[in-house]
Design an enzyme around this catalytic site. Sequence first.
Site, PDB file in Angstrom:
ATOM      1  N   GLU A   1      -1.895   0.021  -8.794  1.00  0.00           N
ATOM      2  CA  GLU A   1      -3.471   0.460  -8.204  1.00  0.00           C
ATOM      3  C   GLU A   1      -4.214   1.692  -7.558  1.00  0.00           C
ATOM      4  O   GLU A   1      -3.490   2.237  -6.696  1.00  0.00           O
ATOM      5  CB  GLU A   1      -3.630  -0.477  -6.934  1.00  0.00           C
ATOM      6  CG  GLU A   1      -5.476  -1.439  -7.324  1.00  0.00           C
ATOM      7  CD  GLU A   1      -4.740  -3.054  -6.961  1.00  0.00           C
ATOM      8  OE1 GLU A   1      -4.001  -3.772  -6.782  1.00  0.00           O
ATOM      9  OE2 GLU A   1      -5.604  -3.276  -5.485  1.00  0.00           O
TER      10      GLU A   1
ATOM     11  N   ASP B   1      -0.282  -0.351  -4.616  1.00  0.00           N
ATOM     12  CA  ASP B   1      -1.781  -0.050  -4.218  1.00  0.00           C
ATOM     13  C   ASP B   1      -2.376   1.296  -3.048  1.00  0.00           C
ATOM     14  O   ASP B   1      -1.874   1.514  -2.466  1.00  0.00           O
ATOM     15  CB  ASP B   1      -2.735  -0.953  -3.677  1.00  0.00           C
ATOM     16  CG  ASP B   1      -4.035  -0.731  -3.720  1.00  0.00           C
ATOM     17  OD1 ASP B   1      -4.370   0.355  -4.327  1.00  0.00           O
ATOM     18  OD2 ASP B   1      -4.647  -1.538  -2.738  1.00  0.00           O
TER      19      ASP B   1
ATOM     20  N   LYS C   1     -12.669  -8.504  -6.960  1.00  0.00           N
ATOM     21  CA  LYS C   1     -12.958  -8.561  -5.654  1.00  0.00           C
ATOM     22  C   LYS C   1     -14.129  -9.662  -6.076  1.00  0.00           C
ATOM     23  O   LYS C   1     -15.514  -9.015  -4.807  1.00  0.00           O
ATOM     24  CB  LYS C   1     -13.099  -7.562  -4.524  1.00  0.00           C
ATOM     25  CG  LYS C   1     -11.955  -6.943  -4.021  1.00  0.00           C
ATOM     26  CD  LYS C   1     -11.440  -5.513  -3.494  1.00  0.00           C
ATOM     27  CE  LYS C   1     -10.039  -5.351  -2.620  1.00  0.00           C
ATOM     28  NZ  LYS C   1      -9.402  -5.275  -3.843  1.00  0.00           N
TER      29      LYS C   1
ATOM     30  N   LYS D   1       0.726  -0.859   0.369  1.00  0.00           N
ATOM     31  CA  LYS D   1      -0.148   0.376  -0.240  1.00  0.00           C
ATOM     32  C   LYS D   1       1.008   1.255   0.108  1.00  0.00           C
ATOM     33  O   LYS D   1       1.785   1.419   1.189  1.00  0.00           O
ATOM     34  CB  LYS D   1      -0.579   0.232   1.243  1.00  0.00           C
ATOM     35  CG  LYS D   1      -2.040  -1.280   1.215  1.00  0.00           C
ATOM     36  CD  LYS D   1      -3.174  -1.169   0.671  1.00  0.00           C
ATOM     37  CE  LYS D   1      -3.682  -2.266   0.708  1.00  0.00           C
ATOM     38  NZ  LYS D   1      -5.075  -1.857   0.256  1.00  0.00           N
TER      39      LYS D   1
ATOM     40  N   ASP E   1      -9.257  -0.369  -8.983  1.00  0.00           N
ATOM     41  CA  ASP E   1     -10.282  -1.930  -8.037  1.00  0.00           C
ATOM     42  C   ASP E   1     -11.338  -0.450  -7.782  1.00  0.00           C
ATOM     43  O   ASP E   1     -12.035  -0.977  -8.458  1.00  0.00           O
ATOM     44  CB  ASP E   1      -9.081  -1.109  -7.054  1.00  0.00           C
ATOM     45  CG  ASP E   1      -9.608  -2.679  -6.102  1.00  0.00           C
ATOM     46  OD1 ASP E   1     -10.420  -3.084  -6.334  1.00  0.00           O
ATOM     47  OD2 ASP E   1      -8.522  -2.857  -4.710  1.00  0.00           O
TER      48      ASP E   1
HETATM   49 MG   LIG Z   1      -7.266  -2.040  -4.290  1.00  0.00          MG
END
Ligand SMILES: [Mg+2]
Length: 344
Positions: free
Chosen positions: A205, A173, A254, A144, A230
């Site tokens: 991302e 991300d 997801k 992240k 995402d």
């Molecule tokens: Mg993500």
Amino acid sequence: MLTDLKFEFRPYRRPFRQPLRTHHGLWLIREGILIRLTDIGTGIHRYGEIAPIPWFGSETLEQALQFCQQLPRQISKAYLFGIPEELPACQFGFESAGLALQDPDGFNRDLSGLAFCGLLPAGEAALTQAGSLYEQGYRVLKWKVGVRERQQEWQVLTDLIKHLPQDCHLRLDANGGLTGLEAHEWLALCDQVNHHSPGRIEFLEQPLSPNHSTELVHLSQQYQTPIALDESVAQLSQLKRLHQSGWVGILVVKPALLGSCLALQDYRDQHPELDLVFSSALETPIGAWHGIAWAGSLQPKTACPRALGWGVGSFFPTWDPLTLLRASAEERETLLQEVWDFYG
Ligand SMILES: [Mg+2]
């Protein structure tokens, strides 16, 4: 055929081992709902999971609970596949449990050959985790960004690149948390890394929040490092809209938040050019098993082979979903039942 089903549900609260730091703040407890469907004729039962993340555009836990509470305790098959699009996490939970009941062979598919991406903790803690995830066999790691000071994160990234073997790739991300300027700076840095070591950064991302769609398209055209979206495509309707608007980059799915995976399968069949990467929504092994099964079925037929994002076992004290991959059908049933019983 599945006309008479007993329906049960159990809310759960599952604390993270360490609070999870994302751009949206600290996340302490994963909450969701487990469901169990029993075929009254045969006595066979199968589990499903509703694992909403409202800041990802899904319904809230309260909305999902209300939906479960108003259902009769005995339902027909029509209920399972007719859940409104406004409740995507419920759609996934009921549809996947229903499919498992309907098609036990599909539920038992062999998923042993799949590659997975491991999730690193934010900040400097990534450096201590990365080596151990690599030793466990992960060759793609996700980290992240946009969580700490930029200079500090750049240093951590540089150290990760220096210390990890060449065959280990990184996904960054940002969870939509960068400014336009920061996104340019991160992408320029990624291009620089990839110039020296091609493909080392697999993608960045969601650099900007979903309401910056035009800027996201522009960014994707200005840098070599691919951008994956995402949050922009959390539900299937959004994914279709974005794809139809001409987005050619990577799309994160997801399954637990997407809605109907049957509908995704139809859409993918019509559009083999889709470049999809499948990922966890930090479900219990019940939801994770369904999500991985869908990912294993759909990912090989998409444009590009990409590791599946379920390497999240270290985020909870119990039940790494990837142990299910090595389990026999019987062992898997035992574990899924253990999860259900735990919240009874
Ligand atoms: Mg993500």
